[in-house]
Design a protein around this motif. Structure first.
Motif: not given
Length: 180
Positions: A78, A81-82
């Protein structure tokens, strides 16, 4: 050593930058031209084959999302994406830019047989390159060399006015070198 190292990668010798440590000792950090080397990295053969890249083939310089339940590459987590989302929010015209986070790596080999002048090479690689290609040392590019501060003499570890050279001072000295 710097002459041989720069000749080995077909570059001008790195810039020698003197640093004064918290202990008062003077050391030299060697820095290669980052922008030039990063541009050459992005134009390398590795980037010319989409199979070497952990990117969305339809938008290779944009965001990347994986629907795979298994984390098999660095972009599958993740964080990518962040961080890409944060990049887009901070750069409204983000489509004009290449989003390519970097991984830094540092090692502690010696530059001579007795480690008298030990330097730590600092290397970079784009996270956009797949794991199997990141394991190929020719895909990395040099950032420079910093002195191995753990090998400084006992006398140099004494700070000014006899102050003990503490672990926190050693960490600050190391980060001062990395800042270059």
């Amino acid at each position: 050593f710097m002459h041989r190292a720069s000749k080995g990668i077909c570059s001008q010798p790195p810039e020698a930058i003197p640093i004064t440590l918290e202990s008062g000792q003077k050391v030299t950090v060697y820095r290669f031209p980052f922008k030039q080397f990063f541009q050459e990295h992005l134009l390398s053969d590795t980037f010319s084959d989409i199979r070497n890249l952990s990117v969305d083939a339809s938008a290779p310089w944009g965001g990347y999302a994986s629907d795979v339940g298994v984390l098999s590459d660095i972009h599958d987590g993740s964080w990518y994406q962040s961080s890409y989302k944060a990049f887009c929010e901070e750069a409204p015209e983000h489509g004009k830019y290449c989003y390519s986070p970097l991984i830094g790596y540092i090692d502690k080999p010696g530059t001579d047989g007795i480690m008298k002048n030990a330097l730590e090479p600092w290397m970079w690689i784009s996270t956009n390159i797949r794991q199997n290609k990141r394991e190929d040392s020719s895909c990395w590019f040099p950032g420079g060399f910093i002195p191995n501060l753990t090998l400084i003499s006992a006398a140099a570890r004494q700070g000014q006015k006899g102050r003990v050279y503490s672990r926190s001072a050693a960490v600050r000295d190391y980060h001062c070198c990395l800042e270059v």
